[in-house]
Design an enzyme around this catalytic site. Structure first.
Site, mmCIF file in Angstrom:
data_model
loop_
_atom_site.group_PDB
_atom_site.id
_atom_site.type_symbol
_atom_site.label_atom_id
_atom_site.label_comp_id
_atom_site.label_asym_id
_atom_site.label_seq_id
_atom_site.Cartn_x
_atom_site.Cartn_y
_atom_site.Cartn_z
ATOM 1 N N ARG A 82 6.755 -23.091 4.654
ATOM 2 C CA ARG A 82 8.111 -22.888 4.172
ATOM 3 C C ARG A 82 9.155 -23.024 5.280
ATOM 4 O O ARG A 82 8.932 -22.567 6.403
ATOM 5 C CB ARG A 82 8.226 -21.508 3.522
ATOM 6 C CG ARG A 82 7.364 -21.352 2.275
ATOM 7 C CD ARG A 82 7.053 -19.871 1.993
ATOM 8 N NE ARG A 82 6.338 -19.673 0.746
ATOM 9 C CZ ARG A 82 5.017 -19.793 0.599
ATOM 10 N NH1 ARG A 82 4.259 -20.121 1.637
ATOM 11 N NH2 ARG A 82 4.446 -19.577 -0.586
ATOM 12 N N HIS A 107 6.122 -27.557 2.509
ATOM 13 C CA HIS A 107 5.254 -28.654 2.955
ATOM 14 C C HIS A 107 6.024 -29.946 3.211
ATOM 15 O O HIS A 107 5.593 -31.040 2.820
ATOM 16 C CB HIS A 107 4.138 -28.879 1.950
ATOM 17 C CG HIS A 107 3.204 -27.713 1.799
ATOM 18 N ND1 HIS A 107 2.890 -26.868 2.848
ATOM 19 C CD2 HIS A 107 2.526 -27.235 0.713
ATOM 20 C CE1 HIS A 107 2.054 -25.939 2.424
ATOM 21 N NE2 HIS A 107 1.821 -26.136 1.139
ATOM 22 N N HIS A 177 -4.842 -29.015 3.542
ATOM 23 C CA HIS A 177 -4.725 -28.019 2.475
ATOM 24 C C HIS A 177 -5.982 -27.945 1.605
ATOM 25 O O HIS A 177 -5.899 -27.787 0.384
ATOM 26 C CB HIS A 177 -3.509 -28.327 1.610
ATOM 27 C CG HIS A 177 -2.819 -27.125 1.064
ATOM 28 N ND1 HIS A 177 -3.430 -26.244 0.200
ATOM 29 C CD2 HIS A 177 -1.570 -26.642 1.267
ATOM 30 C CE1 HIS A 177 -2.583 -25.289 -0.128
ATOM 31 N NE2 HIS A 177 -1.435 -25.507 0.520
ATOM 32 N N ASP A 249 -1.425 -14.844 0.118
ATOM 33 C CA ASP A 249 -0.748 -16.103 0.439
ATOM 34 C C ASP A 249 0.097 -15.803 1.665
ATOM 35 O O ASP A 249 1.319 -15.767 1.602
ATOM 36 C CB ASP A 249 0.106 -16.579 -0.733
ATOM 37 C CG ASP A 249 0.677 -17.982 -0.508
ATOM 38 O OD1 ASP A 249 0.294 -18.613 0.503
ATOM 39 O OD2 ASP A 249 1.512 -18.422 -1.307
ATOM 40 N N GLU A 315 -5.309 -22.600 6.241
ATOM 41 C CA GLU A 315 -4.434 -23.631 6.800
ATOM 42 C C GLU A 315 -4.010 -23.258 8.220
ATOM 43 O O GLU A 315 -3.199 -22.363 8.417
ATOM 44 C CB GLU A 315 -3.199 -23.796 5.918
ATOM 45 C CG GLU A 315 -3.500 -24.073 4.457
ATOM 46 C CD GLU A 315 -2.325 -23.723 3.562
ATOM 47 O OE1 GLU A 315 -1.248 -24.347 3.723
ATOM 48 O OE2 GLU A 315 -2.475 -22.813 2.715
#
Length: 351
Positions: A82, A107, A177, A249, A315
């Site tokens: 972000r 992304h 990803h 997340d 990631e």
């Protein structure tokens, strides 16, 4: 070792997508696609030697084009994760980016993930993909080339070597990803997998999961994976950095010097015995358990549909929004005509 190329299918606009499969001397293999330079499949053995696909994804390229299906296995650039308010500054010049997720950029706007990459080179154990982005594309400065070399070894290590070149000072935070489910079981969720993350801190976030610039301690909270335990043990506990019903997340701040190459995370499936160790030279790792994916109705491969909590993305990255917080977060700018490099390894084994 051997490599084979075949037509995977076509994108919605008719562009052909090719699949490159690297097979090692034990029969384990990795399939890589030109769409998004992505990982389409990884087949590695369980403790009994049985091969199974351990990444989520699809059998048709068209599904990989849908951002709502979660960027399955795709490369992400120029900047992963972000960027607040879809803008950042370099040396006093402000750059404006696509607002493809709320009021922010996710992304890099998706361009690197949802287009076909060039294949620069192949060997019997590697494929090198390349993507060029001209100065000003999606608002980013610099004529920018991202090269990613995938190498698969006889020890079941998949190595990703990223190289960035730009003719202007710019920003980069590339990642892959892939969503891992080591069970090979189409009915299995990620909640029964064990996870360990070498991190004492995470990045605190606001209600939109955008970093505030403050670090939070994992000790004593549901965020703590310093001792390996099941992902599902605490995934639904109320916590300020977790959106209700979504689960993990979050970016973890790894316990290392920012560019040292060390182990970041370990993922383990008790049923199959498969284990994945993630190594990186970057300072952070995003743990995302697919909480935004639909609970049913999505497509998938033989190893299961791409649905809610069926896989975990690990990631490797600079912390999210580091382009705006480089004074408090570790971050390296890409300098003009000087190669910026980073390496991630996915090391598969059995216990």
């Amino acid at each position: 070792m051997s490599i084979a190329k075949k037509l995977f299918g076509t994108m919605k606009n008719g562009t052909e997508v090719y699949l490159y499969t690297i097979t090692n001397n034990s029969g384990a293999f990795v399939s890589l696609q030109t769409l998004g330079g992505g990982i389409q499949a990884i087949h590695v053995p369980d403790r009994n030697g049985k091969l199974a696909d351990v990444v989520l994804g699809f059998d048709k390229p068209e599904y990989y084009e849908d951002s709502d299906l979660g960027y399955q296995g795709l490369l992400v650039g120029r900047v992963a994760n972000r960027i607040r308010d879809a803008k950042f500054s370099v040396d006093g010049t402000e750059y404006h980016l696509p607002s493809n997720q709320g009021t922010w950029t996710l992304h890099g706007g998706g361009r690197f993930s949802f287009n076909v990459w060039d294949v620069k080179e192949t060997t019997d154990h590697s494929v090198t993909f390349e993507k060029f982005s001209p100065d000003g594309e999606d608002g980013f400065p610099g004529n920018f080339t991202l090269t990613v070399k995938y190498t698969f070894t006889d020890d079941n290590i998949l190595k990703l070597e990223y190289t960035v070149l730009s003719d202007k000072k710019t920003v980069a935070n590339p990642t892959n990803h892939a969503y891992f489910n080591l069970s090979g079981n189409p009915e299995s969720t990620i909640e029964n997998h064990y996870l360990k993350i070498d991190a004492d801190y995470f990045t605190e976030t606001d209600d939109n999961q955008l970093p505030t610039g403050v670090l939070g301690k994992v000790d004593g909270t549901m965020m703590d994976f310093n001792n390996m335990h099941k992902i599902g043990d605490k995934i639904d506990e109320p916590f300020r950095a977790i959106i209700d019903g979504i689960g993990y997340d979050n970016n973890y701040c790894l316990n290392k010097q920012p560019r040292d190459f060390t182990e970041a995370a370990v993922l383990y499936d008790e049923e199959s015995g498969r284990q994945l160790e993630v190594y990186t030279d970057l300072p952070g790792i995003q743990v995302y358990c697919g909480g935004w994916l639909a609970k049913e109705g999505n497509p998938g491969k033989e190893n299961g549909n791409v649905t809610f909590r069926r896989g975990v993305a690990l990631e490797t990255q600079f912390y999210p929004n580091s382009v705006n917080l480089s004074d408090v977060f570790p971050f390296d700018y890409v300098q003009p005509n000087k190669a910026f490099k980073t390496v991630t390894e996915f090391r598969f084994s059995v216990k």
